[in-house]
Design a protein around this motif. Structure first.
Motif, PDB file in Angstrom:
ATOM      1  N   TYR A  62       0.796  -1.222   0.000  1.00  0.00           N
ATOM      2  CA  TYR A  62       0.000   0.000   0.000  1.00  0.00           C
ATOM      3  C   TYR A  62       0.833   1.278   0.000  1.00  0.00           C
ATOM      4  CZ  TYR A  62      -3.731  -3.284   0.834  1.00  0.00           C
ATOM      5  OH  TYR A  62      -4.604  -4.325   0.705  1.00  0.00           O
ATOM      6  N   ALA A  63       2.021   1.238   0.565  1.00  0.00           N
ATOM      7  CA  ALA A  63       2.885   2.426   0.525  1.00  0.00           C
ATOM      8  C   ALA A  63       3.301   2.717  -0.917  1.00  0.00           C
ATOM      9  CB  ALA A  63       4.110   2.222   1.410  1.00  0.00           C
ATOM     10  N   ALA A  64       3.686   1.688  -1.649  1.00  0.00           N
ATOM     11  CA  ALA A  64       4.054   1.868  -3.057  1.00  0.00           C
ATOM     12  C   ALA A  64       2.835   2.282  -3.879  1.00  0.00           C
ATOM     13  CB  ALA A  64       4.662   0.581  -3.610  1.00  0.00           C
ATOM     14  N   ALA A  65       1.682   1.729  -3.555  1.00  0.00           N
ATOM     15  CA  ALA A  65       0.449   2.106  -4.263  1.00  0.00           C
ATOM     16  C   ALA A  65       0.149   3.586  -4.042  1.00  0.00           C
ATOM     17  CB  ALA A  65      -0.720   1.245  -3.798  1.00  0.00           C
ATOM     18  N   ALA A  66       0.325   4.059  -2.816  1.00  0.00           N
ATOM     19  CA  ALA A  66       0.068   5.470  -2.517  1.00  0.00           C
ATOM     20  C   ALA A  66       1.043   6.365  -3.279  1.00  0.00           C
ATOM     21  CB  ALA A  66       0.183   5.722  -1.013  1.00  0.00           C
ATOM     22  N   ALA A  67       2.312   5.978  -3.332  1.00  0.00           N
ATOM     23  CA  ALA A  67       3.308   6.766  -4.068  1.00  0.00           C
ATOM     24  C   ALA A  67       2.958   6.819  -5.552  1.00  0.00           C
ATOM     25  CB  ALA A  67       4.702   6.177  -3.872  1.00  0.00           C
ATOM     26  N   ASN A  68       2.565   5.692  -6.110  1.00  0.00           N
ATOM     27  CA  ASN A  68       2.205   5.654  -7.531  1.00  0.00           C
ATOM     28  C   ASN A  68       0.917   6.415  -7.812  1.00  0.00           C
ATOM     29  OD1 ASN A  68       4.363   4.129  -8.697  1.00  0.00           O
ATOM     30  ND2 ASN A  68       3.588   2.369  -7.568  1.00  0.00           N
ATOM     31  N   LEU A  69      -0.024   6.354  -6.894  1.00  0.00           N
ATOM     32  CA  LEU A  69      -1.261   7.109  -7.047  1.00  0.00           C
ATOM     33  C   LEU A  69      -0.962   8.610  -7.034  1.00  0.00           C
ATOM     34  CD1 LEU A  69      -4.354   7.152  -7.248  1.00  0.00           C
ATOM     35  CD2 LEU A  69      -4.417   7.120  -4.747  1.00  0.00           C
ATOM     36  N   PHE A  70      -0.106   9.038  -6.106  1.00  0.00           N
ATOM     37  CA  PHE A  70       0.277  10.445  -6.029  1.00  0.00           C
ATOM     38  C   PHE A  70       0.982  10.868  -7.319  1.00  0.00           C
ATOM     39  CE2 PHE A  70       3.289  13.824  -4.834  1.00  0.00           C
ATOM     40  CZ  PHE A  70       2.372  14.783  -4.419  1.00  0.00           C
ATOM     41  N   TRP A  71       1.860  10.009  -7.849  1.00  0.00           N
ATOM     42  CA  TRP A  71       2.558  10.283  -9.108  1.00  0.00           C
ATOM     43  C   TRP A  71       1.534  10.528 -10.220  1.00  0.00           C
ATOM     44  CZ3 TRP A  71       8.058   9.489  -9.894  1.00  0.00           C
ATOM     45  CH2 TRP A  71       8.467   9.669 -11.206  1.00  0.00           C
ATOM     46  N   GLY A  72       0.509   9.694 -10.264  1.00  0.00           N
ATOM     47  CA  GLY A  72      -0.528   9.839 -11.278  1.00  0.00           C
ATOM     48  C   GLY A  72      -1.330  11.116 -11.119  1.00  0.00           C
ATOM     49  N   ILE A  73      -1.613  11.480  -9.880  1.00  0.00           N
ATOM     50  CA  ILE A  73      -2.353  12.725  -9.622  1.00  0.00           C
ATOM     51  C   ILE A  73      -1.536  13.930 -10.082  1.00  0.00           C
ATOM     52  CG2 ILE A  73      -3.206  14.242  -7.777  1.00  0.00           C
ATOM     53  CD1 ILE A  73      -4.043  11.602  -6.309  1.00  0.00           C
ATOM     54  N   VAL A  74      -0.241  13.918  -9.799  1.00  0.00           N
ATOM     55  CA  VAL A  74       0.635  15.004 -10.243  1.00  0.00           C
ATOM     56  C   VAL A  74       0.688  15.054 -11.772  1.00  0.00           C
ATOM     57  CG1 VAL A  74       3.028  15.834 -10.270  1.00  0.00           C
ATOM     58  CG2 VAL A  74       2.011  15.031  -8.129  1.00  0.00           C
ATOM     59  N   ALA A  75       0.741  13.884 -12.412  1.00  0.00           N
ATOM     60  CA  ALA A  75       0.759  13.834 -13.880  1.00  0.00           C
ATOM     61  C   ALA A  75      -0.544  14.386 -14.454  1.00  0.00           C
ATOM     62  CB  ALA A  75       1.003  12.409 -14.362  1.00  0.00           C
ATOM     63  N   CYS A  76      -1.674  14.058 -13.823  1.00  0.00           N
ATOM     64  CA  CYS A  76      -2.969  14.604 -14.271  1.00  0.00           C
ATOM     65  C   CYS A  76      -2.986  16.118 -14.125  1.00  0.00           C
ATOM     66  CB  CYS A  76      -4.118  13.993 -13.477  1.00  0.00           C
ATOM     67  SG  CYS A  76      -4.468  12.281 -13.896  1.00  0.00           S
TER      68      CYS A  76
END
Length: 102
Positions: A62-76
């Motif tokens: 879940y920590a990696a999932a949160a980091a990747n989700l945040f990465w996607g939000i920044v990309a959006c």
């Protein structure tokens, strides 16, 4: 019913695809082929983020999932920001080309 092995390999493949998309976008940015204003850069990051979120949630990381989700939000955010800036600049160019009738 789909076997767990097929699901596991499918999710693993998505994770690797997401990793490859991140790497391609980073390399293209650093080579100067793409810029922060290129839609491709942001789309690759968004897709990479989605694929890696699926992979990491499946693995209970879940920590990696949160980091990747945040990465996607920044990309959006970047995609929307640069598309809006591009639209405003195109509208400004159109306005400046209109003849001055005064």
């Amino acid at each position: 019913m789909i076997s767990n092995t097929i699901i596991s390999y499918s999710v693993l493949t998505l994770g690797w695809l997401g990793t490859v998309l991140f790497i391609i976008s980073y390399i293209q940015l650093n080579r100067g082929v793409w810029t922060l204003h290129d839609t491709k850069f942001h789309v690759y990051n968004i897709l990479g983020s989605i694929f890696l979120v699926i992979d990491t949630v499946y693995d209970f990381s879940y920590a990696a999932a949160a980091a990747n989700l945040f990465w996607g939000i920044v990309a959006c955010y970047g995609l929307v920001k640069f598309r809006n800036e591009g639209r405003k600049s195109r509208e400004g160019i159109t306005e400046s080309k209109k003849p001055n009738l005064v």
